[in-house]
Design an enzyme around this catalytic site. Structure first.
Site, mmCIF file in Angstrom:
data_model
loop_
_atom_site.group_PDB
_atom_site.id
_atom_site.type_symbol
_atom_site.label_atom_id
_atom_site.label_comp_id
_atom_site.label_asym_id
_atom_site.label_seq_id
_atom_site.Cartn_x
_atom_site.Cartn_y
_atom_site.Cartn_z
ATOM 1 N N HIS A 200 -11.275 13.689 -2.985
ATOM 2 C CA HIS A 200 -12.547 13.419 -2.309
ATOM 3 C C HIS A 200 -13.716 13.582 -3.270
ATOM 4 O O HIS A 200 -14.713 12.873 -3.198
ATOM 5 C CB HIS A 200 -12.692 14.359 -1.115
ATOM 6 C CG HIS A 200 -11.711 14.036 -0.043
ATOM 7 N ND1 HIS A 200 -11.336 14.921 0.921
ATOM 8 C CD2 HIS A 200 -11.019 12.901 0.193
ATOM 9 C CE1 HIS A 200 -10.444 14.348 1.708
ATOM 10 N NE2 HIS A 200 -10.237 13.124 1.282
ATOM 11 N N ARG A 307 -10.453 -4.427 1.314
ATOM 12 C CA ARG A 307 -9.276 -3.570 1.519
ATOM 13 C C ARG A 307 -9.586 -2.652 2.694
ATOM 14 O O ARG A 307 -10.415 -1.738 2.564
ATOM 15 C CB ARG A 307 -9.027 -2.703 0.289
ATOM 16 C CG ARG A 307 -8.553 -3.429 -0.957
ATOM 17 C CD ARG A 307 -8.331 -2.405 -2.065
ATOM 18 N NE ARG A 307 -7.585 -2.915 -3.173
ATOM 19 C CZ ARG A 307 -8.119 -3.281 -4.338
ATOM 20 N NH1 ARG A 307 -9.427 -3.211 -4.533
ATOM 21 N NH2 ARG A 307 -7.349 -3.722 -5.315
ATOM 22 N N ARG A 344 -8.495 -8.298 4.426
ATOM 23 C CA ARG A 344 -7.054 -8.116 4.271
ATOM 24 C C ARG A 344 -6.578 -7.108 5.308
ATOM 25 O O ARG A 344 -7.178 -6.044 5.473
ATOM 26 C CB ARG A 344 -6.744 -7.596 2.871
ATOM 27 C CG ARG A 344 -5.242 -7.467 2.660
ATOM 28 C CD ARG A 344 -4.898 -7.014 1.267
ATOM 29 N NE ARG A 344 -5.221 -5.615 1.064
ATOM 30 C CZ ARG A 344 -5.038 -4.975 -0.086
ATOM 31 N NH1 ARG A 344 -4.579 -5.632 -1.129
ATOM 32 N NH2 ARG A 344 -5.336 -3.714 -0.212
ATOM 33 N N GLU A 444 1.872 -11.185 -4.161
ATOM 34 C CA GLU A 444 1.920 -9.988 -5.018
ATOM 35 C C GLU A 444 3.333 -9.440 -5.169
ATOM 36 O O GLU A 444 3.539 -8.368 -5.715
ATOM 37 C CB GLU A 444 0.953 -8.916 -4.497
ATOM 38 C CG GLU A 444 1.066 -8.599 -3.038
ATOM 39 C CD GLU A 444 0.018 -7.584 -2.565
ATOM 40 O OE1 GLU A 444 -0.633 -6.920 -3.388
ATOM 41 O OE2 GLU A 444 -0.113 -7.437 -1.334
ATOM 42 N N ASN A 467 -2.119 -6.658 -9.377
ATOM 43 C CA ASN A 467 -1.778 -5.227 -9.538
ATOM 44 C C ASN A 467 -0.334 -4.988 -9.108
ATOM 45 O O ASN A 467 0.441 -4.328 -9.796
ATOM 46 C CB ASN A 467 -2.695 -4.338 -8.695
ATOM 47 C CG ASN A 467 -4.157 -4.548 -9.026
ATOM 48 O OD1 ASN A 467 -4.460 -5.082 -10.075
ATOM 49 N ND2 ASN A 467 -5.038 -4.144 -8.136
ATOM 50 N N ASP A 468 -0.001 -5.518 -7.941
ATOM 51 C CA ASP A 468 1.373 -5.346 -7.467
ATOM 52 C C ASP A 468 2.321 -6.343 -8.107
ATOM 53 O O ASP A 468 3.462 -6.012 -8.403
ATOM 54 C CB ASP A 468 1.423 -5.472 -5.934
ATOM 55 C CG ASP A 468 1.065 -4.158 -5.276
ATOM 56 O OD1 ASP A 468 1.596 -3.114 -5.699
ATOM 57 O OD2 ASP A 468 0.234 -4.155 -4.353
ATOM 58 N N ARG A 478 2.740 1.023 -11.128
ATOM 59 C CA ARG A 478 1.388 0.825 -11.655
ATOM 60 C C ARG A 478 0.652 2.131 -11.916
ATOM 61 O O ARG A 478 -0.370 2.148 -12.584
ATOM 62 C CB ARG A 478 0.575 -0.086 -10.725
ATOM 63 C CG ARG A 478 0.360 0.484 -9.346
ATOM 64 C CD ARG A 478 -0.034 -0.608 -8.361
ATOM 65 N NE ARG A 478 -1.418 -0.518 -7.925
ATOM 66 C CZ ARG A 478 -1.947 -1.250 -6.947
ATOM 67 N NH1 ARG A 478 -1.215 -2.144 -6.318
ATOM 68 N NH2 ARG A 478 -3.196 -1.112 -6.605
ATOM 69 N N CYS A 515 -7.128 -11.602 -7.212
ATOM 70 C CA CYS A 515 -7.954 -10.460 -6.814
ATOM 71 C C CYS A 515 -7.456 -9.133 -7.388
ATOM 72 O O CYS A 515 -7.984 -8.079 -7.054
ATOM 73 C CB CYS A 515 -8.066 -10.380 -5.296
ATOM 74 S SG CYS A 515 -6.492 -10.084 -4.488
HETATM 75 C C1 PEP Z 1 -3.105 -6.216 -5.935
HETATM 76 O O1 PEP Z 1 -1.990 -5.751 -5.717
HETATM 77 O O2 PEP Z 1 -3.408 -6.845 -6.968
HETATM 78 C C2 PEP Z 1 -4.199 -6.008 -4.964
HETATM 79 C C3 PEP Z 1 -5.361 -6.591 -5.103
HETATM 80 O O3 PEP Z 1 -3.943 -5.151 -3.946
HETATM 81 P P1 PEP Z 1 -4.038 -3.554 -4.073
HETATM 82 O O4 PEP Z 1 -4.564 -3.238 -5.459
HETATM 83 O O5 PEP Z 1 -4.941 -3.100 -2.997
HETATM 84 O O6 PEP Z 1 -2.626 -3.161 -3.884
HETATM 85 MG MG MG Z 2 -1.486 -4.993 -3.724
#
Ligand code: PEP
Ligand code: MG
Length: 591
Positions: A200, A307, A344, A444, A467-468, A478, A515
């Protein structure tokens, strides 16, 4: 001079005198009172609990008004723990049955659940709810400290400009209530020995725009109050006892950041088009409704990824339809009727606040488990509540819905069927909603990328979540630094999947966006444009930087960059090549 590395949680650079904050808990010795003092002791306890409740309530209101309900909610957990009658009864019971002093009863009554949570954190591990248990334990310790401070008549450690000078706060760890009292006017920055990026304290630092580095490891014995220190919130660095040359270098870096901010400001109203006039839509990624304003301030065309997990932050119950609606409504109001907003649906589980709604995961492998859309398709009420709010709010703006973590065509079809059921429910109840809400899916998971040609026939748009996608393609967590060398956006396997998705989208004539964090890295901008992307969604503070690169690109050259990169065998070759290209196009972006 000593360099100490930690995790950067809030950007910016500060050079200033250290203020050491003693935030260690107080050790309360065993003490009892005489039987005739028990009633007074209970009264003392009640008074201090009432004060603590009041403080949590004030903080919640202050942070909600200033930032966002999700930030205010950080204090809601403390407030509801403090207001819980069973909590009062339990501590009073310790006084009335054992004649404990109020201080000892508080300490004992709180330390017991703290121990349970700490044990659970160790048992579950960080990704399976352990992180959350650790945060809950920290909140309880914070409550203990606040109540004890009142009982003992201690002043809570406050930070003010003692000599009119701003300070750099150094501490072992900071509690939520410590950070809540900070202001950028009095605190240049802070650094802590422990703490992680999802604490936090880290979230509050970002909201307050105070540069911060956490998890630095032991350093407090190497520094004294008043010593000049440097906090580099860009690199995650604390520099103790800097020499004159380093101070001068950081002064220069700080003014470069400020002048870059000015230059970026001037880009705000310029269009996001390449040098040869091809528009590249630049959108922002947000987690809090209040960040929508930041997107516009930085020159984004809208929100490409909202998100919504943050609606769950510090909540002990699922958000209601009204809470969903209000959050989305405030974003729509900020963006106006024609800027896009991609909402999302909940992507809970794995590392994202996994304990709400009884979802505390005990899975061995939560990243491959019941997360995200898989969870929503199990908890239909929770999912439908969110879909109802999205359908309703979409009447007021250019709202689109997007499903995360889709890994099969069936999953996507189930989501669409459910959306239709929700529409029917709203229709029957006579509640107005947007009948033709555009529907998209995140790509993803490698299976979704491989099936992009089929999925493209089912939706209005794709958004590639790199990212995923990177972690699942390379089987590299990650968040795990031991495999960070494998987790690379420039890996040829990732590039091939992105190309496949863009080609599938183009064949069906649907929009495609990226994204993940990759789209906010200037290194990859020409590659992504060259791969055919005409939309990127990035964290708001990256918008000007990416816009600047876009305005220096020519599409044909970007296509050559992408073609050459796709012929390479390793991530290292691709990275070196892209670095050379960026240095050629816009040298300052490399610096
Ligand atoms: C991703 O996975 O690239 C993404 C944008 O979603 P998050 O980072 O929220 O998992
Ligand atoms: Mg993701």
């Amino acid at each position: 001079m000593e360099y100490k590395y930690g995790t950067a949680v809030s950007p910016g650079i500060a050079i200033g005198p250290a203020l050491m904050l003693d935030t260690e808990g107080v050790h309360i010795p065993y003490r009892t009172v005489l039987p005739e003092q028990v009633a007074d002791e209970v009264e003392r306890l009640r008074r201090s609990l009432r004060e603590a409740v009041e403080e949590a309530r004030e903080n919640r209101q202050r942070f909600t008004a200033r930032f966002d309900p999700a930030i205010g909610n950080i204090f809601a957990a403390q407030q509801s723990a403090l207001e819980d009658p069973s909590f009062w009864v339990k501590i009073e019971h310790l006084i009335t049955t054992h004649n404990y002093s109020a201080e000892y009863a508080v300490s004992r009554g709180i330390r017991e659940p703290v121990k349970k949570l700490t044990d659970a954190a160790a048992r579950f591990g960080e990704h399976a709810g352990g992180g959350l248990a650790r945060r809950q334990a920290a909140e309880l310790i914070d409550i203990e400290r606040q109540v004890l401070a009142t009982l003992l008549g201690h002043q809570s450690p406050t930070v003010g400009p003692v000599s009119g000078e701003r300070v750099v706060v150094l501490a072992h760890d900071l509690m939520t209530s410590d950070t809540a009292d900070f202001s950028p006017r009095t605190v240049w920055a802070f650094a802590t020995e422990s703490g992680g990026p999802t604490s936090h304290t880290a979230i509050l630092a970002g909201a307050l725009e105070i540069p911060a580095v956490v998890g630095v490891g032991p350093f407090l014995t190497d520094v004294s109050g008043g010593d000049v220190v440097i906090v580099d919130g860009e690199q995650g660095l604390l520099i103790l006892d800097p020499d004159d040359a380093t101070i001068a270098r950081y002064e220069a870096k700080r003014s470069a950041l400020l002048s870059r901010a000015d230059r970026y400001h001037s880009l705000r109203d310029k269009p996001s088009v390449t040098d040869d006039e091809v528009p590249i839509r630049l959108l922002g990624n947000i987690e809090l409704a209040s960040e929508a304003a930041l997107c516009l301030e930085r020159g984004a065309d809208g929100v490409g990824l909202y998100r919504t997990e943050f609606l769950y932050l510090n909540k002990t119950t699922d958000p209601t339809e009204a809470e969903h609606y209000d959050a989305y409504r405030s974003v729509v109001t900020t963006l106006g009727p024609s800027r896009p907003l991609v909402i999302r649906t909940l992507d809970l589980g794995a590392d994202k606040f996994s304990s709400v709604s009884g979802l505390l995961s005990t899975e061995k492998n939560p990243f491959l488990g019941l997360r995200s859309i898989r969870l929503c398709l199990r908890k239909l009420d929770l999912f439908k509540t969110q879909l109802r709010a999205i359908l309703r709010v979409a009447l007021g703006g250019d709202v689109r819905v997007m499903f995360p973590m889709i890994s099969t065509v069936d999953e996507l079809r189930q989501c669409k069927t459910l959306l239709n059921e929700v529409k029917e429910d709203l229709d029957e109840a006579g509640i107005p909603f947007k009948t033709d809400l555009p529907v998209g899916t995140m790509i993803e998971v490698p299976s979704a990328a491989l099936l992009a040609d089929v999925l493209a026939k089912e939706v209005d748009f794709f958004s590639i979540g790199t990212n995923d996608l990177i972690q699942y393609t390379l089987a590299a967590d990650r968040n795990n630094e031991n495999v960070a060398h494998l987790y690379n956006p420039a890996d040829p396997a990732v590039l091939r999947l992105i190309r496949m998705v863009v080609e599938a989208a183009n064949r069906e004539g649907i929009d495609v966006n990226v994204c993940g964090e990759m789209s906010g890295e200037p290194l990859y901008t020409s590659l992504l444009v060259g791969l055919g992307l005409r939309q990127l969604s990035v964290t708001p503070r990256k918008v000007p930087e990416i816009k600047r690169v876009i305005r220096h690109l020519r599409v044909q050259e970007a296509e050559q960059v992408a073609n050459q990169a796709l012929r390479m065998d390793t991530a290292r070759q691709v990275t070196n090549f892209l670095r050379d290209q960026l240095r050629r196009i816009l040298p300052e972006a490399i610096d």
